[in-house]
Design a protein around this motif. Structure first.
Motif, PDB file in Angstrom:
ATOM      1  N   SER A 140       0.843  -1.204   0.000  1.00  9.89           N
ATOM      2  CA  SER A 140       0.000   0.000   0.000  1.00  9.89           C
ATOM      3  C   SER A 140       0.874   1.248   0.000  1.00  9.89           C
ATOM      4  CB  SER A 140      -0.926   0.001   1.220  1.00  9.89           C
ATOM      5  OG  SER A 140      -0.175  -0.152   2.416  1.00  9.89           O
ATOM      6  N   ASP A 141       0.254   2.399  -0.265  1.00 10.21           N
ATOM      7  CA  ASP A 141       0.976   3.665  -0.354  1.00 10.21           C
ATOM      8  C   ASP A 141       1.369   4.155   1.040  1.00 10.21           C
ATOM      9  OD1 ASP A 141       2.072   6.038  -1.204  1.00 10.21           O
ATOM     10  OD2 ASP A 141       0.147   7.083  -1.328  1.00 10.21           O
ATOM     11  N   THR A 142       2.671   4.298   1.284  1.00 15.99           N
ATOM     12  CA  THR A 142       3.166   4.817   2.572  1.00 15.99           C
ATOM     13  C   THR A 142       4.068   6.018   2.362  1.00 15.99           C
ATOM     14  OG1 THR A 142       5.042   3.275   2.538  1.00 15.99           O
ATOM     15  CG2 THR A 142       3.026   2.547   3.653  1.00 15.99           C
ATOM     16  N   ASP A 143       3.900   6.715   1.222  1.00 13.31           N
ATOM     17  CA  ASP A 143       4.753   7.861   0.908  1.00 13.31           C
ATOM     18  C   ASP A 143       4.664   8.915   2.009  1.00 13.31           C
ATOM     19  OD1 ASP A 143       6.468   9.462  -0.623  1.00 13.31           O
ATOM     20  OD2 ASP A 143       4.766  10.545  -1.479  1.00 13.31           O
ATOM     21  N   LYS A 145       5.323   8.573   5.057  1.00 11.98           N
ATOM     22  CA  LYS A 145       4.843   8.008   6.317  1.00 11.98           C
ATOM     23  C   LYS A 145       5.856   7.042   6.921  1.00 11.98           C
ATOM     24  CE  LYS A 145      -0.038   8.480   5.074  1.00 11.98           C
ATOM     25  NZ  LYS A 145      -1.307   7.771   4.788  1.00 11.98           N
ATOM     26  N   LEU A 146       6.469   6.205   6.068  1.00 12.06           N
ATOM     27  CA  LEU A 146       7.488   5.247   6.512  1.00 12.06           C
ATOM     28  C   LEU A 146       8.727   5.382   5.638  1.00 12.06           C
ATOM     29  CD1 LEU A 146       5.413   1.975   7.078  1.00 12.06           C
ATOM     30  CD2 LEU A 146       6.320   3.503   8.836  1.00 12.06           C
ATOM     31  N   LYS A 147       9.898   5.145   6.234  1.00  9.03           N
ATOM     32  CA  LYS A 147      11.133   5.248   5.470  1.00  9.03           C
ATOM     33  C   LYS A 147      11.279   4.098   4.477  1.00  9.03           C
ATOM     34  CE  LYS A 147      13.962   7.667   8.927  1.00  9.03           C
ATOM     35  NZ  LYS A 147      15.170   7.564   9.787  1.00  9.03           N
ATOM     36  N   ASN A 148      10.824   2.907   4.863  1.00  8.99           N
ATOM     37  CA  ASN A 148      11.024   1.715   4.035  1.00  8.99           C
ATOM     38  C   ASN A 148       9.700   1.045   3.704  1.00  8.99           C
ATOM     39  OD1 ASN A 148      14.077   1.554   4.161  1.00  8.99           O
ATOM     40  ND2 ASN A 148      13.600   1.516   6.337  1.00  8.99           N
ATOM     41  N   GLY A 168      -9.102  -6.822  15.283  1.00  4.75           N
ATOM     42  CA  GLY A 168      -9.766  -5.534  15.138  1.00  4.75           C
ATOM     43  C   GLY A 168     -10.013  -5.170  13.687  1.00  4.75           C
ATOM     44  N   ASN A 169     -10.558  -3.977  13.468  1.00  2.34           N
ATOM     45  CA  ASN A 169     -10.938  -3.502  12.141  1.00  2.34           C
ATOM     46  C   ASN A 169      -9.966  -2.460  11.635  1.00  2.34           C
ATOM     47  OD1 ASN A 169     -13.284  -5.122  12.278  1.00  2.34           O
ATOM     48  ND2 ASN A 169     -14.366  -3.509  13.388  1.00  2.34           N
ATOM     49  N   THR A 170     -10.030  -2.202  10.326  1.00  2.00           N
ATOM     50  CA  THR A 170      -9.192  -1.203   9.684  1.00  2.00           C
ATOM     51  C   THR A 170      -9.954  -0.618   8.506  1.00  2.00           C
ATOM     52  OG1 THR A 170      -7.070  -0.802   8.587  1.00  2.00           O
ATOM     53  CG2 THR A 170      -8.102  -2.946   8.225  1.00  2.00           C
ATOM     54  N   THR A 171      -9.436   0.457   7.939  1.00  2.00           N
ATOM     55  CA  THR A 171     -10.093   1.113   6.806  1.00  2.00           C
ATOM     56  C   THR A 171      -9.476   0.714   5.471  1.00  2.00           C
ATOM     57  OG1 THR A 171      -8.599   3.017   7.065  1.00  2.00           O
ATOM     58  CG2 THR A 171     -10.733   3.114   8.189  1.00  2.00           C
ATOM     59  N   ILE A 172      -8.524  -0.224   5.482  1.00  2.00           N
ATOM     60  CA  ILE A 172      -7.898  -0.659   4.233  1.00  2.00           C
ATOM     61  C   ILE A 172      -8.143  -2.154   4.020  1.00  2.00           C
ATOM     62  CG2 ILE A 172      -6.119   1.110   4.390  1.00  2.00           C
ATOM     63  CD1 ILE A 172      -4.174  -1.073   5.296  1.00  2.00           C
ATOM     64  N   GLY A 173      -7.839  -2.629   2.800  1.00  2.00           N
ATOM     65  CA  GLY A 173      -7.994  -4.048   2.506  1.00  2.00           C
ATOM     66  C   GLY A 173      -9.426  -4.517   2.668  1.00  2.00           C
ATOM     67  N   ASP A 174      -9.569  -5.682   3.311  1.00  2.31           N
ATOM     68  CA  ASP A 174     -10.907  -6.235   3.526  1.00  2.31           C
ATOM     69  C   ASP A 174     -11.554  -5.737   4.811  1.00  2.31           C
ATOM     70  OD1 ASP A 174      -9.407  -7.471   5.439  1.00  2.31           O
ATOM     71  OD2 ASP A 174      -9.739  -9.514   4.743  1.00  2.31           O
TER      72      ASP A 174
END
Length: 420
Positions: A140-143, A145-148, A168-174
């Motif tokens: 996923s896009d981590t521009d 946000k993360l170095k690697n 738990g839940n998340t707003t990405i993927g499934d």
């Protein structure tokens, strides 16, 4: 008589009576067992939470959290530990996982296998999902946000943050978290904290799930609710002010560039009109104007080349300065922050030393050295910003100039055709 009738009924349906008796006894035994084991289960859970320094409260915000929020919470009476942190939901092979920053003092974990990460491209991960040596590739896009985007699992862990089978839940993927990982905190390059973990001052001495725990936790909860609105408004105003300032700045810049462009267009049109008149007067004047345009173009291009050379020299000087400090441009802010923190820590130590002691003199010299280094890096950062701005203006000026020259050249060619 009632007693005799009861005995007769029992004798007639002795099997039913025994069945009911056994059912009642089983129920009583089960209830007694539940009542006896509940405190033990609670004690085990409480011990596990305390051994792993599990947080009492987790503060999150859709606008992000800042050091001002951290300082405001630290001033509360009923808080003992305040730790700002980062986490980010990412995709690994179409599966959503949550990447946490490794923190000291809160949410400890048990290393099941391997070792702790030592490099920026290393991590520790869920022992249920990963094995030591595996790769976690973030798709996923981590521009910014993360170095690697790829991490090697150096160890597997269990953590009190994830006790249930459902992570738990998340707003990405499934929409479901499948696993988790921990990376070094400096891997995150997010402007604001994503969460702040709190430990209430009085809960250390109380058992989880007890009334005493709820009472202690409610004290901090009430204090948090009191400052909630002020902190939300402050953060909103901070973001609004920053965005408004940027918009105003860009509007002013756009207006200035528009005026410059209109002026250049007006000047170019006047020149073209003048050249059109000269074209009517004869071929000689047309050739003279064409030669003049060529000279002006060469002169302006020479000025552009000179400006580019100066900018190139400036970048070389900046890169040399960065190399001397063993830094990259993107690491400059972090280095300045690190120096600022180090200076602050040393000043605290300095205040505790006798003014004339050798340790005081040595530490004071170190503070001065770090301060000079910090000033140099700040100046270097300002130079990078200024040079970037100048380069952008130059590129825009070249583009505008070339456009106007192309229009002028076209007019001259049209004049040649009319004359011929």
């Amino acid at each position: 008589m009632l007693y005799k009738n009861t005995l007769k009924k029992i004798k007639k349906s002795f099997g039913r009576y025994i069945s009911l008796f056994i059912i009642v006894m089983i129920g009583v035994g089960f209830f007694a067992g539940i009542q006896a084991t509940t405190p033990d289960i609670t004690d085990i859970a409480d011990k596990y939470y305390k051994e792993n320094n599990l947080f009492d409260f987790k503060i999150v915000s859709t606008l992000g959290l800042t050091d001002q929020d951290v300082n405001a919470i630290k001033k509360l009476k009923n808080v003992s530990t305040v730790i700002p942190s980062y986490s980010l939901d990412v995709l690994n092979k179409d599966k959503a996982i949550r990447v946490h920053a490794i923190e000291e003092g809160v949410n400890s974990f048990k290393l099941e296998d391997g070792r702790m990460p030592e490099k920026d491209d290393e991590c520790i991960a869920d022992s249920k999902t990963y094995k030591t040596g595996e790769k976690i590739k973030i798709t996923s896009d981590t521009d910014k946000k993360l170095k690697n985007k790829e991490y090697t699992v150096t160890g597997t862990v269990k953590t009190a943050l994830y006790l249930a089978e459902d992570y738990g839940n998340t707003t990405i993927g499934d929409g479901k978290l499948s696993s988790f990982a921990f990376i070094n905190k400096d891997n995150f390059i997010i402007d604001a904290y994503t969460e702040i973990y709190l430990i209430e001052a009085g809960t250390v001495k109380t058992a989880a799930y007890s009334k005493e725990y709820d009472t202690e936790a409610s004290k901090l909860k009430d204090e948090l609710l009191k400052i909630k609105s002020d902190r939300e408004n402050a953060r909103y105003q901070e973001i609004y002010t920053k965005a408004d300032s940027e918009i105003r700045k860009n509007e002013t810049k756009l207006k200035d560039e528009k005026e410059k462009g209109e002026k250049k267009l007006a000047d170019a049109k006047a020149t073209l009109d003048e050249n059109a008149g000269k074209l009517e007067k004869g071929k000689v004047e047309l050739i003279a104007n064409e030669a003049k345009l060529k000279r002006n173009t060469e002169k302006q291009n020479a000025e552009f080349a000179s400006a580019k050379a100066k900018i190139s020299t400036g970048w070389k000087d900046i890169n040399n300065a960065l190399n001397q400090n063993k830094l990259k441009k993107e690491e400059l802010n972090t280095k300045i922050s690190e120096l600022n923190s180090a200076i602050g820590g040393m000043k605290v130590q300095l205040s505790q030393l006798p003014a004339e002691s050798p340790e005081y003199i040595k530490l004071n010299a170190t503070i001065n050295q770090y301060s000079e280094m910090q000033k140099g890096l700040i100046k270097l950062k300002e130079s990078i910003t200024e040079l970037t701005t100048q380069e952008a203006k130059l590129d825009k000026g070249i583009k505008t100039f070339n456009g106007e020259i192309a229009k002028a050249a076209k007019k001259i060619e049209e004049g040649k055709i009319r004359i011929s």
